[in-house]
Scaffold this motif. Structure first.
Motif, PDB file in Angstrom:
ATOM      1  N   ALA A 330       0.803  -1.103   0.042  1.00 37.23           N
ATOM      2  CA  ALA A 330      -0.032  -0.133  -0.186  1.00 37.23           C
ATOM      3  C   ALA A 330       0.924   1.525  -0.168  1.00 37.23           C
ATOM      4  CB  ALA A 330      -1.112   0.032   1.286  1.00 37.23           C
ATOM      5  N   ASN A 331       1.889   1.124   0.820  1.00 36.67           N
ATOM      6  CA  ASN A 331       2.738   2.385   0.706  1.00 36.67           C
ATOM      7  C   ASN A 331       3.287   2.637  -0.669  1.00 36.67           C
ATOM      8  OD1 ASN A 331       5.098   4.239   1.277  1.00 36.67           O
ATOM      9  ND2 ASN A 331       5.786   3.211   3.063  1.00 36.67           N
ATOM     10  N   ALA A 332       4.000   1.412  -1.293  1.00 37.66           N
ATOM     11  CA  ALA A 332       4.392   1.723  -2.777  1.00 37.66           C
ATOM     12  C   ALA A 332       3.493   2.248  -3.630  1.00 37.66           C
ATOM     13  CB  ALA A 332       5.128   0.627  -2.994  1.00 37.66           C
ATOM     14  N   LEU A 333       2.532   1.530  -3.313  1.00 38.01           N
ATOM     15  CA  LEU A 333       1.191   1.742  -4.583  1.00 38.01           C
ATOM     16  C   LEU A 333       0.689   3.096  -4.417  1.00 38.01           C
ATOM     17  CD1 LEU A 333      -0.745   0.949  -6.792  1.00 38.01           C
ATOM     18  CD2 LEU A 333      -2.101  -0.111  -4.809  1.00 38.01           C
ATOM     19  N   GLY A 334       0.258   3.834  -2.971  1.00 43.49           N
ATOM     20  CA  GLY A 334      -0.079   4.982  -2.915  1.00 43.49           C
ATOM     21  C   GLY A 334       0.930   5.970  -3.391  1.00 43.49           C
ATOM     22  N   ALA A 335       2.093   5.894  -3.015  1.00 43.96           N
ATOM     23  CA  ALA A 335       3.134   7.038  -3.148  1.00 43.96           C
ATOM     24  C   ALA A 335       3.187   6.811  -4.943  1.00 43.96           C
ATOM     25  CB  ALA A 335       4.355   6.485  -2.668  1.00 43.96           C
ATOM     26  N   TRP A 336       3.581   5.814  -5.476  1.00 38.94           N
ATOM     27  CA  TRP A 336       3.535   5.761  -6.795  1.00 38.94           C
ATOM     28  C   TRP A 336       2.476   6.380  -7.705  1.00 38.94           C
ATOM     29  CZ3 TRP A 336       1.049   1.979 -10.584  1.00 38.94           C
ATOM     30  CH2 TRP A 336       1.449   2.137 -11.815  1.00 38.94           C
ATOM     31  N   LEU A 337       1.215   6.095  -7.361  1.00 39.46           N
ATOM     32  CA  LEU A 337       0.140   6.801  -7.834  1.00 39.46           C
ATOM     33  C   LEU A 337      -0.131   8.090  -7.575  1.00 39.46           C
ATOM     34  CD1 LEU A 337      -2.747   3.782  -7.498  1.00 39.46           C
ATOM     35  CD2 LEU A 337      -1.513   4.571  -9.767  1.00 39.46           C
ATOM     36  N   GLY A 338       0.166   8.548  -6.355  1.00 44.21           N
ATOM     37  CA  GLY A 338       0.215   9.928  -5.915  1.00 44.21           C
ATOM     38  C   GLY A 338       1.003  10.809  -6.966  1.00 44.21           C
ATOM     39  N   GLY A 339       2.324  10.176  -7.137  1.00 44.26           N
ATOM     40  CA  GLY A 339       3.526  10.593  -7.845  1.00 44.26           C
ATOM     41  C   GLY A 339       2.954  10.928  -9.229  1.00 44.26           C
ATOM     42  N   LEU A 340       2.309   9.945 -10.062  1.00 39.06           N
ATOM     43  CA  LEU A 340       2.017   9.939 -11.302  1.00 39.06           C
ATOM     44  C   LEU A 340       0.939  11.155 -11.318  1.00 39.06           C
ATOM     45  CD1 LEU A 340       1.310   6.121 -12.314  1.00 39.06           C
ATOM     46  CD2 LEU A 340       3.268   7.744 -13.056  1.00 39.06           C
ATOM     47  N   ALA A 341      -0.104  11.249 -10.271  1.00 36.44           N
ATOM     48  CA  ALA A 341      -1.165  12.347 -10.668  1.00 36.44           C
ATOM     49  C   ALA A 341      -0.371  13.457 -10.620  1.00 36.44           C
ATOM     50  CB  ALA A 341      -2.248  12.426  -9.413  1.00 36.44           C
ATOM     51  N   ILE A 342       0.615  13.876  -9.577  1.00 41.74           N
ATOM     52  CA  ILE A 342       1.347  15.118  -9.576  1.00 41.74           C
ATOM     53  C   ILE A 342       1.919  15.478 -10.999  1.00 41.74           C
ATOM     54  CG2 ILE A 342       3.139  16.503  -8.440  1.00 41.74           C
ATOM     55  CD1 ILE A 342       2.106  14.858  -5.883  1.00 41.74           C
ATOM     56  N   ALA A 343       2.831  14.358 -11.285  1.00 37.77           N
ATOM     57  CA  ALA A 343       3.510  14.620 -12.830  1.00 37.77           C
ATOM     58  C   ALA A 343       2.692  14.736 -13.903  1.00 37.77           C
ATOM     59  CB  ALA A 343       4.426  13.409 -12.863  1.00 37.77           C
ATOM     60  N   ALA A 344       1.318  14.217 -13.873  1.00 36.29           N
ATOM     61  CA  ALA A 344       0.387  14.748 -14.935  1.00 36.29           C
ATOM     62  C   ALA A 344      -0.080  15.729 -15.024  1.00 36.29           C
ATOM     63  CB  ALA A 344      -0.554  13.608 -14.637  1.00 36.29           C
ATOM     64  N   GLY A 345       0.218  16.759 -13.779  1.00 34.41           N
ATOM     65  CA  GLY A 345       0.029  18.086 -13.904  1.00 34.41           C
ATOM     66  C   GLY A 345      -1.641  18.457 -13.368  1.00 34.41           C
ATOM     67  N   LEU A 346      -1.938  17.388 -12.443  1.00 29.52           N
ATOM     68  CA  LEU A 346      -3.103  17.676 -11.824  1.00 29.52           C
ATOM     69  C   LEU A 346      -3.199  18.340 -10.391  1.00 29.52           C
ATOM     70  CD1 LEU A 346      -4.696  13.979 -12.367  1.00 29.52           C
ATOM     71  CD2 LEU A 346      -5.029  16.041 -13.867  1.00 29.52           C
ATOM     72  N   GLY A 347      -1.721  18.836 -10.045  1.00 31.84           N
ATOM     73  CA  GLY A 347      -1.610  19.612  -8.974  1.00 31.84           C
ATOM     74  C   GLY A 347      -1.320  18.487  -7.516  1.00 31.84           C
ATOM     75  N   TRP A 348      -0.787  19.504  -6.480  1.00 29.22           N
ATOM     76  CA  TRP A 348      -0.445  18.629  -5.481  1.00 29.22           C
ATOM     77  C   TRP A 348      -1.696  18.137  -4.498  1.00 29.22           C
ATOM     78  CZ3 TRP A 348       4.379  17.428  -4.880  1.00 29.22           C
ATOM     79  CH2 TRP A 348       5.297  18.583  -5.264  1.00 29.22           C
ATOM     80  N   THR A 349      -2.776  18.800  -4.770  1.00 23.31           N
ATOM     81  CA  THR A 349      -3.770  18.218  -4.006  1.00 23.31           C
ATOM     82  C   THR A 349      -4.701  16.933  -4.843  1.00 23.31           C
ATOM     83  OG1 THR A 349      -5.405  19.582  -5.118  1.00 23.31           O
ATOM     84  CG2 THR A 349      -4.587  20.425  -3.156  1.00 23.31           C
TER      85      THR A 349
END
Length: 389
Positions: A330-349
Motif C-alpha cells: 500500500a505504501n509503494a502503490l499509494g506513493a507511486w499513484l500519487g506521484g503519477l497524478a502530480i507529474a500529470a499536472g493535476l496539482g499537489w492536491t
C-alpha cells in the motif's frame, strides 16, 4: 506487551527516520536525493519479501526465541547500515534490515492475542502496534534530530540500540511460548490456498494506499498550496503521528466489539477524509486538522490483523506476517499513484483524489470478501489457533 511494543517502536523509527535525512545521506554517499530515496524502497522490498520467507522458514520455532532472533537481526541490520560505505552497500543493508519487519509484527500480534483476556485480542494487538504509531510521534523526530546534529549514521545506531533493548526485554519478560503442535513450513503455506486470506490482504494493500498517497507528498503540498512555513512542517508531521496514535487506540477497541463493521467503517471514513483534503489543503489550519484525521485511518490495521488471524486457520504466522507485506505494498502503490497524478499536472492536491479512489477500491474488495464469506461461511470462520505458555 510493552516489551513487544518497544520492538515495534524500534522498527517504526528505523523505517521512517530515513525520510527526514535523505539530504544528509545523499551528500555523504555522493548521490542525488532521488537516488538516496532508493534506500526507502530497498527497505520496503525487504519487508515484502522477508515476511513470507522468514515466516515459513521459522514455522517450528518457539515464539519467544523467534521474536528475540528477529529483533537481534533488525539491530544488526541497522548497525551495519550505519557503517555502509556507499550507495550499493547501503541499499543492500537496508533490504536486509527490512526483512525481519513483517514477521516480527505478525508473530508479536499472534503472541499478544494469545495472551490477551477474552474479548480483548484487538486491544492487545493495538498495544503492540502502538509502538509503531508512537515511533512516528516520538522516535522519528528524536532520531532525525540526532542524525542532523551527529550525522545520519547516528540515527541508525540509535535504532539498533533500541532494538537490542527490546530483544533483552522480550527474552526476560515473555513466556516461553511454543509453536502450535504440528507446525511446519508446508502447513504455513496452506494459508495461500484460502481466498479469504487473499481478500483481507487485498483490502489492506489497496484500501490503505490512500493514506500513503497523501502522506508521501504532504510536505510540498502544505508548503506550496497552503503556504505553510518550513518551520511548521514538524508540527504537521506530529499531528499526523498523533492521529495514528488515536486511530490505533480507537480502532483496536472498535475491532474487539465489531470486527468487520470496523473494517468497512474505516474504509468509508478514509474516503471522507481523503476527499476533504483536496479542499482543506488550501488552508494551513484546516489542512493540518485534516492531516490529523487522515492519520486516524490507521485504525484499520488492528482489525485487518485480527481478521487474518481468524481466517488463516493453522497457517497463522504466514498470514499475520503477510499483513505487513500488504501494508508496505500500500505504501509503494499509494506513493507511486500519487506521484503519477502530480507529474500529470493535476496539482499537489490530486493525491487526495487518488487516495479516495484507492479507499473506494478497498471498499469494493471488502464487499467481495463479505459476499464470499456468506457463500462459503466455513472459510470465513476458521478461527485462530491458541498458543499457551
Amino acid at each position: 506487551m510493552w516489551a513487544l511494543g518497544i520492538g515495534a517502536f524500534a522498527i517504526g523509527t528505523g523505517e521512517f527516520v530515513i525520510m527526514g535525512l535523505l539530504p544528509e545521506v545523499a551528500t555523504d554517499i555522493g548521490v542525488t536525493i532521488p537516488q538516496a530515496g532508493h534506500v526507502i524502497s530497498a527497505y520496503a522490498l525487504g519487508v515484502v519479501i522477508g515476511a513470507p520467507v522468514l515466516a515459513v522458514a521459522a514455522a517450528t520455532w518457539g515464539r519467544r526465541a523467534l521474536l528475540v532472533a528477529l529483533m537481534l537481526a533488525f539491530a544488526l541490520g541497522n548497525f551495519a547500515s550505519a557503517a555502509a560505505p556507499g550507495y550499493a552497500s547501503l541499499n543492500a543493508l537496508r533490504f536486509v534490515a527490512g526483512m525481519p519487519h513483517g514477521t516480527y509484527f505478525g508473530v508479536a500480534a499472534l503472541v499478544a492475542a494469545a495472551l490477551a483476556a477474552p474479548g480483548q485480542r484487538a486491544r492487545a494487538i493495538g498495544l503492540v502496534m502502538s509502538g509503531l504509531t508512537l515511533a512516528t510521534l516520538l522516535g522519528v523526530p528524536l532520531a532525525a534530530w540526532l542524525g542532523q546534529h551527529f550525522g545520519w549514521r547516528a540515527a541508525f545506531v540509535l535504532v539498533g540500540a533500541i532494538a537490542l533493548l527490546a530483544a533483552g526485554l522480550i527474552q526476560r519478560t515473555l513466556p516461553a511460548l511454543p509453536a502450535p503442535a504440528g507446525a511446519s513450513p508446508l502447513r504455513e503455506l496452506g494459508a495461500l490456498r484460502n481466498k479469504q486470506v487473499w481478500l483481507t490482504l487485498g483490502i489492506g494493500a489497496i484500501g490503505f494506499g490512500g493514506l500513503f498517497s497523501v502522506f508521501s507528498y504532504v510536505k510540498p503540498t502544505m508548503i506550496e498550496v497552503a503556504g505553510l512555513p518550513l518551520a511548521g512542517v514538524p508540527v504537521v508531521l506530529a499531528l499526523f503521528g498523533l492521529g495514528m496514535v488515536v486511530g490505533n487506540v480507537l480502532g483496536s477497541r472498535l475491532a474487539d466489539r465489531a470486527l468487520m463493521p470496523t473494517v468497512g467503517g474505516m474504509l468509508v471514513w478514509s474516503i471522507v477524509v481523503l476527499l476533504a483534503y483536496v479542499f482543506t489543503a488550501q488552508s494551513v489550519v484546516l489542512g493540518s486538522i485534516n492531516i490529523f484525521l487522515i492519520g486516524t485511518t490507521v485504525a484499520i490495521g488492528p482489525a485487518l490483523q485480527l481478521r487474518l488471524m481468524d481466517v488463516a486457520g493453522e497457517a497463522q504466522v504466514l498470514a499475520a506476517a503477510l499483513n505487513h507485506s500488504a501494508f508496505n505494498t500500500a505504501n509503494a502503490l499509494g506513493a507511486w499513484l500519487g506521484g503519477l497524478a502530480i507529474a500529470a499536472g493535476l496539482g499537489w492536491t490530486a493525491t487526495g483524489w487518488v487516495g479516495a479512489l484507492l479507499a473506494l477500491a478497498g471498499l469494493g474488495v471488502f464487499a467481495w470478501a463479505l459476499a464470499d464469506a456468506r457463500e462459503h461461511p466455513a472459510a470465513g470462520r476458521k478461527g485462530p489457533v491458541r498458543i499457551t505458555p
